[in-house]
Design an enzyme around this catalytic site. Structure first.
Site, PDB file in Angstrom:
ATOM      1  CE1 TYR A 145      -3.613  -2.623   0.763  1.00 37.67           C
ATOM      2  CE2 TYR A 145      -4.794  -0.570   0.970  1.00 37.67           C
ATOM      3  CZ  TYR A 145      -4.593  -1.978   0.784  1.00 37.67           C
ATOM      4  OH  TYR A 145      -5.979  -2.425   0.777  1.00 37.67           O
ATOM      5  CE  LYS A 190       2.136 -17.671  -2.609  1.00 36.85           C
ATOM      6  NZ  LYS A 190       1.294 -18.873  -2.733  1.00 36.85           N
ATOM      7  CG  ASP A 222      -1.753 -20.061  -1.223  1.00 39.49           C
ATOM      8  OD1 ASP A 222      -1.080 -20.223  -0.357  1.00 39.49           O
ATOM      9  OD2 ASP A 222      -1.143 -20.674  -2.657  1.00 39.49           O
ATOM     10  CG  ASP A 246      -8.334  -4.688   1.604  1.00 41.90           C
ATOM     11  OD1 ASP A 246      -9.100  -4.219   2.499  1.00 41.90           O
ATOM     12  OD2 ASP A 246      -8.212  -4.435   0.343  1.00 41.90           O
ATOM     13  CG  ASP A 250     -14.023  -6.761   2.168  1.00 39.68           C
ATOM     14  OD1 ASP A 250     -13.674  -6.270   3.190  1.00 39.68           O
ATOM     15  OD2 ASP A 250     -14.183  -6.451   0.989  1.00 39.68           O
TER      16      ASP A 250
HETATM   17  C1  IPM Z   1     -10.563  -0.902   3.928  1.00 39.06           C
HETATM   18  C2  IPM Z   1     -10.449  -0.543   2.534  1.00 39.06           C
HETATM   19  C3  IPM Z   1      -9.436   0.428   2.213  1.00 39.06           C
HETATM   20  C4  IPM Z   1      -8.092  -0.449   2.295  1.00 39.06           C
HETATM   21  C5  IPM Z   1      -9.606   1.229   1.000  1.00 39.06           C
HETATM   22  C6  IPM Z   1     -10.829   2.234   0.794  1.00 39.06           C
HETATM   23  C7  IPM Z   1      -8.180   2.086   0.503  1.00 39.06           C
HETATM   24  O1  IPM Z   1     -10.952  -1.517   1.905  1.00 39.06           O
HETATM   25  O2  IPM Z   1     -10.107  -0.192   4.894  1.00 39.06           O
HETATM   26  O3  IPM Z   1     -10.590  -2.252   4.183  1.00 39.06           O
HETATM   27  O4  IPM Z   1      -7.832  -1.156   1.277  1.00 39.06           O
HETATM   28  O5  IPM Z   1      -7.414  -0.530   3.407  1.00 39.06           O
HETATM   29 MN    MN Z   2     -10.972  -3.344   2.378  1.00 38.60          MN
END
Ligand code: IPM
Ligand code: MN
Length: 372
Positions: A145, A190, A222, A246, A250
């Site tokens: 990042y 990884k 993975d 990240d 999710d």
């Molecule tokens: C999160 C979001 C952010 C990230 C984006 C909006 C930059 O997806 O907080 O998970 O990737 O960290």
């Molecule tokens: Mn995110």
């Protein structure tokens, strides 16, 4: 804990951000009323709305306001007009990344719980999901990042770098968290391919002897992506670098039943920030269908951070009550949905009165007058 006075910087952001923040503020105000605390809120611009207003996704005034506050509450940022425009010079996300870096928020805590009452909302099989309870420690200010990025004549690059110290500081937090939970830590990396991942393993192995009660294991990312869905109960604390965290968090939200339920806390050198893990969901903005629970639970993490454990637990109980009574937005209750505002009001009302607030809309709307 006595009466507290706290200044909270609120960055509602874009899309559904302002709506879900409003509900979290409503709940925090109910906490303040009930326990006699004083919370002062200052709303500041960040994200696409800040670009529209000032040209800068993180205006100086916002950063200053955050530094002067005791904590930051963030909604969500992002706007589709930037997503398919690779040529855009400024992007809303740059504001968030700069904010994380400037505040030194190196650890992002993302708890994922399977709620018994929502078990049928997960597309995964009940017996796999029931009882799952994991906590991500996602590194937040390093890795790909924040490395050098750019274009060459024929391509592009994003460098991934980690300093030893960046791993040490979050690893200690993750080990400590494991000791207060089920004493298990999984490092996800990884290391079979990436040099940075090999450094993560090396550093974490060096630290491990300081936490003899914690059982440490390793998974390649993975494989971890598969195991999280296959057998989520095997996980307690998961420590991982920025981008893997990240993506995996999710994915893990599927276990809870909705991305709209997952809160997060970002902690580090100074002031802490609390935000839902979901994005700005622009298609839903203004429709009253966004789930405010992730932001309300992020506010509960803020209360915890202030040392207000009774207050934080009450908010969590209130949320639990909303789940049990199915006072929920359409993604979790498609047949008899409640609006964003009604869900927030129900939770705030419960916090204020600890009453058996009735699950009917009329009562929830009536509850409004006692809260505001
Ligand atoms: C999160 C979001 C952010 C990230 C984006 C909006 C930059 O997806 O907080 O998970 O990737 O960290
Ligand atoms: Mn995110």
């Amino acid at each position: 804990m006595g009466v507290l006075k706290k200044k909270i910087a609120v960055l509602p952001g874009d899309g559904i951000g302002p709506e879900v923040c409003d509900e979290a503020i409503k709940v925090l105000e109910a906490v303040a009323d009930r326990f006699g605390h004083q919370f002062e809120f200052e709303t500041l611009l960040m994200g696409a709305c800040a670009i529209d207003a000032t040209g800068d996704p993180l205006p100086e005034k916002t950063l200053k306001g955050c530094f002067e506050a005791d904590a930051v509450l963030l909604g969500a940022i992002g706007d589709p007009k930037y997503d398919n425009n690779p040529a855009a010079k400024v992007r809303p996300e740059q504001g968030l990344l700069k904010l994380r870096k400037s505040l030194g928020l190196f650890a992002n805590l993302r708890p994922v719980t399977a709620y018994d009452t929502l078990i049928d909302n997960s597309p995964l099989k009940n017996d796999r999901v029931a009882g799952a309870d994991m906590l991500f420690y996602r590194e937040l200010t390093g890795g790909i990042y924040f490395g050098d990025k750019g274009r060459t004549e024929t391509g592009a690059y994003d460098h991934c770098t980690y300093e030893r110290e960046e791993i040490v500081r979050i690893a200690h937090l993750a080990f400590k968290a494991a000791t207060t939970r089920r004493n298990k830590l999984t490092l996800v990396d990884k290391a079979n391919v990436l040099e940075t991942s090999r450094l993560w393993r090396e550093v974490v192995q060096e630290i491990a002897p300081e936490y003899p009660d914690v059982q440490l294991d390793y998974l390649f990312v993975d494989n971890a992506a598969m195991q999280i869905i296959l057998n989520p109960k095997q996980f307690d604390v998961i420590l991982t670098e920025n981008m893997f965290g990240d993506i995996l968090s999710d994915e893990a939200s599927v276990i809870a039943g909705s991305l709209g339920l997952l809160p997060s806390a970002s902690v580090g050198e100074r002031i802490s920030l609390f935000e839902p893990i979901h994005g700005s969901y622009p298609q839903a903005a203004g429709k009253g269908i966004a789930n405010p629970i992730a932001t309300i639970l992020s506010a509960a993490m803020m209360l915890e951070h202030f040392g207000l454990h009774t207050e934080a637990n009450l908010v969590k109980t209130a949320v639990q009550n909303a789940l049990e009574r199915r006072v929920l937005t359409p993604e979790l209750n498609p047949t008899a949905p409640y609006t964003t505002e009604q869900v927030g009001t129900f939770i705030a009302y419960y916090v204020l009165e600890e009453a058996e607030a009735l699950p009917h809309r009329d009562n929830i709307e009536a509850g409004l007058s006692t809260i505001i």
